[in-house]
Write a protein that holds these residues in place. Structure first.
Motif, short mmCIF file in Angstrom:
data_model
loop_
_atom_site.label_atom_id
_atom_site.label_comp_id
_atom_site.label_asym_id
_atom_site.label_seq_id
_atom_site.Cartn_x
_atom_site.Cartn_y
_atom_site.Cartn_z
N LYS A 1 17.13 5.47 -4.62
CA LYS A 1 16.64 6.72 -4.40
C LYS A 1 15.49 6.81 -3.45
O LYS A 1 15.09 7.65 -2.85
CB LYS A 1 16.16 7.54 -5.96
N ALA A 2 14.55 5.68 -3.63
CA ALA A 2 13.12 5.55 -2.92
C ALA A 2 13.41 5.68 -1.50
O ALA A 2 14.26 5.00 -0.85
CB ALA A 2 12.49 4.12 -3.18
N LEU A 3 12.54 6.56 -0.89
CA LEU A 3 12.55 6.79 0.65
C LEU A 3 13.84 7.36 1.03
O LEU A 3 14.17 7.43 2.37
CB LEU A 3 12.21 5.48 1.30
N ASP A 4 14.50 8.11 0.33
CA ASP A 4 15.89 8.58 0.85
C ASP A 4 15.38 9.69 1.70
O ASP A 4 14.99 10.52 1.36
CB ASP A 4 16.79 8.84 -0.44
N PRO A 5 16.01 9.53 3.19
CA PRO A 5 15.83 10.73 4.06
C PRO A 5 16.65 11.69 3.72
O PRO A 5 16.59 12.87 4.48
CB PRO A 5 16.21 9.87 5.37
N LYS A 6 17.74 11.49 2.78
CA LYS A 6 18.83 12.72 2.46
C LYS A 6 19.38 13.43 3.64
O LYS A 6 19.47 14.64 3.76
CB LYS A 6 17.78 13.82 1.61
N LEU A 7 20.14 12.36 4.68
CA LEU A 7 20.74 12.96 5.73
C LEU A 7 22.14 12.89 5.64
O LEU A 7 22.88 12.41 4.51
CB LEU A 7 20.48 12.12 6.71
N THR A 8 22.67 14.16 6.28
CA THR A 8 24.24 14.33 6.31
C THR A 8 24.86 13.13 7.25
O THR A 8 24.11 12.52 7.99
CB THR A 8 24.59 15.62 6.76
N PRO A 9 26.29 12.91 6.96
CA PRO A 9 26.78 11.81 8.06
C PRO A 9 26.45 12.51 9.53
O PRO A 9 26.32 11.35 10.34
CB PRO A 9 28.03 11.91 7.60
N VAL B 1 0.86 -1.15 0.01
CA VAL B 1 -0.02 -0.10 0.16
C VAL B 1 0.88 1.46 0.09
O VAL B 1 0.61 2.12 -0.73
CB VAL B 1 -1.06 -0.03 1.11
N ALA B 2 1.74 1.37 0.94
CA ALA B 2 2.35 2.84 1.22
C ALA B 2 3.60 3.26 0.26
O ALA B 2 3.82 4.28 -0.08
CB ALA B 2 2.81 2.85 2.54
N TYR B 3 4.50 2.01 -0.18
CA TYR B 3 5.81 2.37 -0.76
C TYR B 3 5.54 2.50 -2.09
O TYR B 3 6.20 2.21 -3.32
CB TYR B 3 6.83 1.34 -0.40
N ALA B 4 4.92 3.77 -2.51
CA ALA B 4 4.59 4.28 -4.06
C ALA B 4 5.89 4.36 -4.78
O ALA B 4 6.21 3.94 -5.81
CB ALA B 4 3.89 5.15 -4.17
N SER B 5 6.77 5.13 -3.99
CA SER B 5 8.10 5.49 -4.59
C SER B 5 9.20 4.29 -5.07
O SER B 5 9.92 4.34 -5.62
CB SER B 5 8.96 6.56 -3.69
N VAL B 6 9.02 3.25 -4.26
CA VAL B 6 9.64 2.04 -4.10
C VAL B 6 9.24 1.11 -5.34
O VAL B 6 10.14 0.74 -6.22
CB VAL B 6 9.42 1.03 -3.04
N TRP B 7 8.03 1.24 -5.56
CA TRP B 7 7.35 0.63 -6.85
C TRP B 7 7.55 1.45 -8.21
O TRP B 7 7.25 0.89 -9.22
CB TRP B 7 5.82 0.05 -6.70
N GLY B 8 7.45 2.68 -7.87
CA GLY B 8 7.31 3.67 -9.22
C GLY B 8 5.96 3.40 -9.66
O GLY B 8 5.67 3.75 -10.62
N ASP B 9 5.02 3.12 -8.82
CA ASP B 9 3.63 3.17 -9.27
C ASP B 9 2.89 3.17 -7.78
O ASP B 9 3.49 2.97 -6.75
CB ASP B 9 3.55 1.79 -9.95
N ARG B 10 1.59 3.22 -7.83
CA ARG B 10 0.60 3.10 -6.70
C ARG B 10 0.40 1.63 -6.24
O ARG B 10 -0.15 0.83 -7.04
CB ARG B 10 -0.82 3.71 -7.02
N PRO B 11 1.01 1.16 -5.26
CA PRO B 11 0.87 -0.07 -4.83
C PRO B 11 -0.55 -0.69 -4.66
O PRO B 11 -0.95 -1.65 -5.15
CB PRO B 11 1.66 -0.41 -3.38
N ALA B 12 -1.49 0.29 -4.24
CA ALA B 12 -3.05 -0.08 -4.01
C ALA B 12 -3.41 -0.26 -5.48
O ALA B 12 -4.36 -1.26 -5.61
CB ALA B 12 -3.66 0.97 -3.38
N GLU B 13 -2.87 0.18 -6.57
CA GLU B 13 -3.51 -0.24 -7.90
C GLU B 13 -2.78 -1.53 -8.40
O GLU B 13 -3.49 -2.26 -9.23
CB GLU B 13 -3.09 0.93 -8.85
#
Length: 374
Positions: free
Chosen positions: A117-125, A37-49
């Motif tokens: 790239k998916a779910l990347d928190p974009k954090l510094t060290p 359901v949640a990880y759209a960015s991981v699938w590159g698509d709407r998981p619910a679909e």
């Protein structure tokens, strides 16, 4: 007050096999919610679909965390009973941090060393270093992994329990804490003050208090006041769970989070009913190696399943149908989590555990093997 004192049979209060199974089920529910359901960015698509048939059920997996909270209330009280602050703190730290640090290292490696790239928190060290304390939210630093939010709730619960441990854990004091906390949660919910909410946790308090009340029932038998807390906790949980799901629907849209209010109410009610059966000893499982392994795999699975999805789903999704991709990824996450527990977390825990001074006094069964919750 509490009539039939029935201490649990030979197994002592050490490890409740049924809680191992429930914790693993809760982790699988969260995994299903994220993967399906949640990880759209991981699938590159709407998981619910991609998974229209199961999305309304998988969406309820978001409430797996709520089940974790009730179990925590139960088991952390068990773990705190009759322990010094040092022993309690040590048992919690040894439980919480090793797997957490491993998952943090995995997340840092995933985004630092691969092109994920998916779910990347974009954090510094530096942000990752702050995450290592588990108090990153106190410093206004983003969680390195989305699932870490619940650890911040658990951590604050442990701090409240630590205060109780210092005062001394008794049946009466647990009831006082539970009553005061529920009242404070109700007040905080009505006041809406940010600082008060951080301390009192009005949305999570009902689960923790109900879990504690259920442990009292388990330990001392049924009595009207702890059952009142369980019912009050359940009622407040319905509000909290609906608000959490509604928040999700507002962000993603009902199409991408197709979960109805009725299904949320049924699920929360089931969580409470199952935990009540455990407390009453009506849902007993014989301890076994398999259940212990599932219980031990739970915490790493909760911590690692996101990173596994980010690493695998984009690679598999081109060549496999969505169902197979999700299944393979889930199995990979479970296997990895078991390996992390066996070859990393458990050895680290053994190093950090105090060497018990041999044979000075017999160790009561209670302390031999604690039910494994983070």
């Amino acid at each position: 007050m509490h009539h039939h004192n029935r201490p649990r049979r030979a197994r002592g209060d050490g490890r409740l096999a049924e809680l191992d199974l429930l914790r693993f089920a809760a982790a699988l529910a969260v995994l299903a919610f994220h993967y399906l359901v949640a990880y759209a960015s991981v699938w590159g698509d709407r998981p619910a679909e991609l998974f229209p048939a199961v999305a309304p059920f998988a969406g309820l997996g978001i409430l797996g965390v709520e089940l974790f909270f009730v179990i925590s209330g139960f088991v952390i009280l068990m773990s705190a009973w009759g322990r010094s602050l040092g022993a309690f703190a040590r048992s919690r730290l040894v439980r919480l941090y090793p797997a957490y640090w491993l998952s943090l290292a995995a997340v840092a490696a995933l985004y630092g060393l691969t092109d994920a790239k998916a779910l990347d928190p974009k954090l510094t060290p530096g942000d990752y270093a702050v995450n290592a304390t588990m108090f990153q939210r106190l410093f206004g630093v983003t969680d390195a992994a989305g699932v870490y939010w619940s650890l911040w709730a658990e951590l604050r619960f442990y701090l409240i329990m630590a205060i109780l441990v210092v005062i001394g854990v008794t049946y009466g004091r647990v009831l006082v804490l539970g009553g005061v906390w529920l009242a404070a949660a109700l007040g905080a919910e009505l006041l809406g003050n940010d600082l008060l909410n951080e301390i009192v946790m009005p949305r999570y308090a009902p689960y923790f208090v109900a879990g504690m009340a259920l442990y009292l029932i388990h330990k001392h038998g049924s009595a009207w006041l702890p059952w009142l807390y369980v019912v009050a906790g359940w009622a407040m949980s319905l509000h909290a769970a609906l608000e959490r799901v509604h928040g999700r629907i507002e962000v993603a849209g009902f199409k991408n989070m197709p979960v109805t209010d009725v299904s949320v109410i049924v699920t929360i009610t089931l969580v409470y009913a199952v935990m009540a059966l455990v407390a009453l000893g009506l849902l007993r499982l014989r301890p076994s190696k398999v259940l212990t392994a599932l219980g031990s795999t739970t915490y790493p699975l909760y911590l690692f399943h996101s990173a596994v999805a980010v690493a695998l789903v984009p690679r598999l999704t081109g060549s496999l149908p969505p169902w197979l991709t999700a299944t393979v990824t889930a199995l990979a996450a479970i296997v990895l989590s078991y390996l992390v527990y066996t070859f990393a977390e458990r050895p680290i825990q053994r190093l950090l555990r105090p060497r018990r001074t041999p044979r000075t006094h017999p160790v009561p069964a209670v302390q031999v093997q604690k039910a494994s919750v983070p």
